[in-house]
Design a protein around this motif. Structure first.
Motif, PDB file in Angstrom:
ATOM      1  N   GLY A  53       0.790  -1.218   0.000  1.00 20.31           N
ATOM      2  CA  GLY A  53       0.000   0.000   0.000  1.00 20.31           C
ATOM      3  C   GLY A  53       0.823   1.269   0.000  1.00 20.31           C
ATOM      4  N   ALA A 204      -2.296  -0.994   8.051  1.00 19.89           N
ATOM      5  CA  ALA A 204      -3.484  -1.278   7.245  1.00 19.89           C
ATOM      6  C   ALA A 204      -3.111  -1.972   5.948  1.00 19.89           C
ATOM      7  N   GLY A 205      -1.989  -1.572   5.364  1.00 22.64           N
ATOM      8  CA  GLY A 205      -1.542  -2.199   4.128  1.00 22.64           C
ATOM      9  C   GLY A 205      -1.255  -3.678   4.310  1.00 22.64           C
ATOM     10  N   ALA A 208      -4.481  -5.797   4.951  1.00 21.46           N
ATOM     11  CA  ALA A 208      -5.340  -5.951   3.778  1.00 21.46           C
ATOM     12  C   ALA A 208      -4.820  -6.990   2.786  1.00 21.46           C
ATOM     13  N   GLN A 209      -3.589  -7.476   2.971  1.00 18.81           N
ATOM     14  CA  GLN A 209      -3.058  -8.488   2.057  1.00 18.81           C
ATOM     15  C   GLN A 209      -3.893  -9.759   2.112  1.00 18.81           C
ATOM     16  N   ASP A 210      -4.037 -10.391   0.973  1.00 13.90           N
ATOM     17  CA  ASP A 210      -4.859 -11.604   0.887  1.00 13.90           C
ATOM     18  C   ASP A 210      -4.438 -12.664   1.897  1.00 13.90           C
ATOM     19  N   LYS A 213      -5.765 -11.592   5.432  1.00 17.29           N
ATOM     20  CA  LYS A 213      -7.128 -11.098   5.630  1.00 17.29           C
ATOM     21  C   LYS A 213      -7.852 -11.870   6.726  1.00 17.29           C
ATOM     22  N   LYS A 217      -6.185  -7.106  13.316  1.00 19.08           N
ATOM     23  CA  LYS A 217      -7.027  -5.918  13.423  1.00 19.08           C
ATOM     24  C   LYS A 217      -6.188  -4.755  13.951  1.00 19.08           C
ATOM     25  N   PRO A 266      -8.831  -0.137  -0.820  1.00 19.19           N
ATOM     26  CA  PRO A 266      -9.184  -1.549  -0.612  1.00 19.19           C
ATOM     27  C   PRO A 266      -9.076  -2.018   0.838  1.00 19.19           C
ATOM     28  N   SER A 267      -8.256  -1.353   1.653  1.00 19.36           N
ATOM     29  CA  SER A 267      -8.080  -1.786   3.046  1.00 19.36           C
ATOM     30  C   SER A 267      -9.073  -1.138   3.996  1.00 19.36           C
ATOM     31  N   GLY A 268      -9.816  -0.146   3.502  1.00 19.82           N
ATOM     32  CA  GLY A 268     -10.753   0.559   4.360  1.00 19.82           C
ATOM     33  C   GLY A 268     -10.077   1.559   5.274  1.00 19.82           C
ATOM     34  N   TYR A 269      -8.812   1.858   5.029  1.00 20.58           N
ATOM     35  CA  TYR A 269      -8.067   2.813   5.843  1.00 20.58           C
ATOM     36  C   TYR A 269      -8.646   4.212   5.676  1.00 20.58           C
TER      37      TYR A 269
END
Length: 282
Positions: A53, A204-205, A208-210, A213, A217, A266-269
């Motif tokens: 990210g 956050a980056g 968010a990695q597959d 996931k 948190k 994509p991570s919602g950050y």
């Protein structure tokens, strides 16, 4: 004979002129000084290689992330095309030295501006306001900084994040320092450490990695304000001025927001608005 001598003299003059022209344009950047990578008209830019990210070297050798997009935009404004940019890995512990040695022209690598660093390098920006946070396992009961007392807390060598927590919040935290953030994240996954601390944008980056996931948190703590700046060799005021102008243009033409949406969306950050150049949020 005279004609042959005159022709030879003309050829010599032309050759000298060509040589002078070549020397006069020998790998100069937009300010007229030698660029960071002599001999090819390239500019060397320091980034991180292991921060999804933000700055990540991908399997095909290309680079992606918000810092990469910012660095590419700035370099373009300095007169360089994408294929003239050479990205160089600059780990946290070596950023000041890389600039002092002239290894890179500037660094865009989640480089928080602070008074100690400003003694050694100059900064353009800031270009992003992040906050120090914690990344923990999804089922962790760590919800505040004091919960870290007696826990294993990880960050990277050269980062101030973990030390900030030990000094001000959890003096009994057990610090673990690794070379790169990916090692901290692997340690969190395996249970070798209980929490990873650095900027929320970085955490956050990774989350968010597959492959990660649902496993981690963010604690949601704003433990500090991290004003990301672009590091430049101490005393290079001209480059700082030009980079600041580039950053202002990036915000005004909406390229900054596009880079935020692409890399963090994509991570919602939840990012802060674009900071004002020269304004440091304490």
């Amino acid at each position: 004979m005279k004609l042959r001598k005159a022709a030879a003299a003309s050829v010599a003059v032309l050759a000298l002129a060509a040589t002078a022209t070549a020397c006069g344009s020998d790998d100069k950047n937009d300010s007229g000084s030698s660029s960071a990578s002599p001999g090819g008209g390239k500019i060397k830019v320091g980034i991180k290689y292991d921060q999804p990210g933000l700055g990540l070297k991908q399997p095909d050798g290309s680079f992606a992330g918000f810092d990469v997009d910012v660095a590419t935009y700035v370099a373009k404004q300095l007169g360089y095309k994408p294929d003239q940019i050479e990205f160089v890995e600059t780990k946290s512990a070596d950023r000041e030295n890389a600039l002092a040695r002239g290894d890179v022209k500037f660094i865009a690598a989640t480089y928080s501006i602070n008074d100690e660093r400003k003694k050694k390098v100059d900064f353009a920006g800031p270009y992003l306001l992040a906050h120090q946070d914690l990344l923990v396992k999804a089922d962790s009961d760590i919800s505040k900084g004091t919960d870290l007392n007696g826990k294993k807390l990880c960050s990277v060598t050269g980062s101030t994040s973990a030390q900030n927590i030990k000094d001000t919040i959890a003096p009994k935290a057990n610090l673990r320092q690794y070379g790169v953030y990916s090692e901290c994240i692997a340690g969190l996954q395996s249970g070798a450490v209980d929490a990873v601390t650095t900027d929320d944008s970085i955490l956050a980056g990774f989350a968010a990695q597959d492959k990660y996931k649902g496993q981690f948190k963010l604690a949601g703590l704003k433990l500090s304000n991290e004003n990301y700046g672009i590091g430049v060799k101490k005393g290079d005021a001209e480059t700082v001025k030009k980079i600041n102008a580039a950053l202002e243009k990036m915000v005004s033409d909406k390229s900054w927001q596009e880079a935020v949406d692409k890399n963090f969306g994509p991570s919602g950050y939840k990012n802060e608005p674009a900071p004002k150049i020269g304004v440091i949020v304490q």
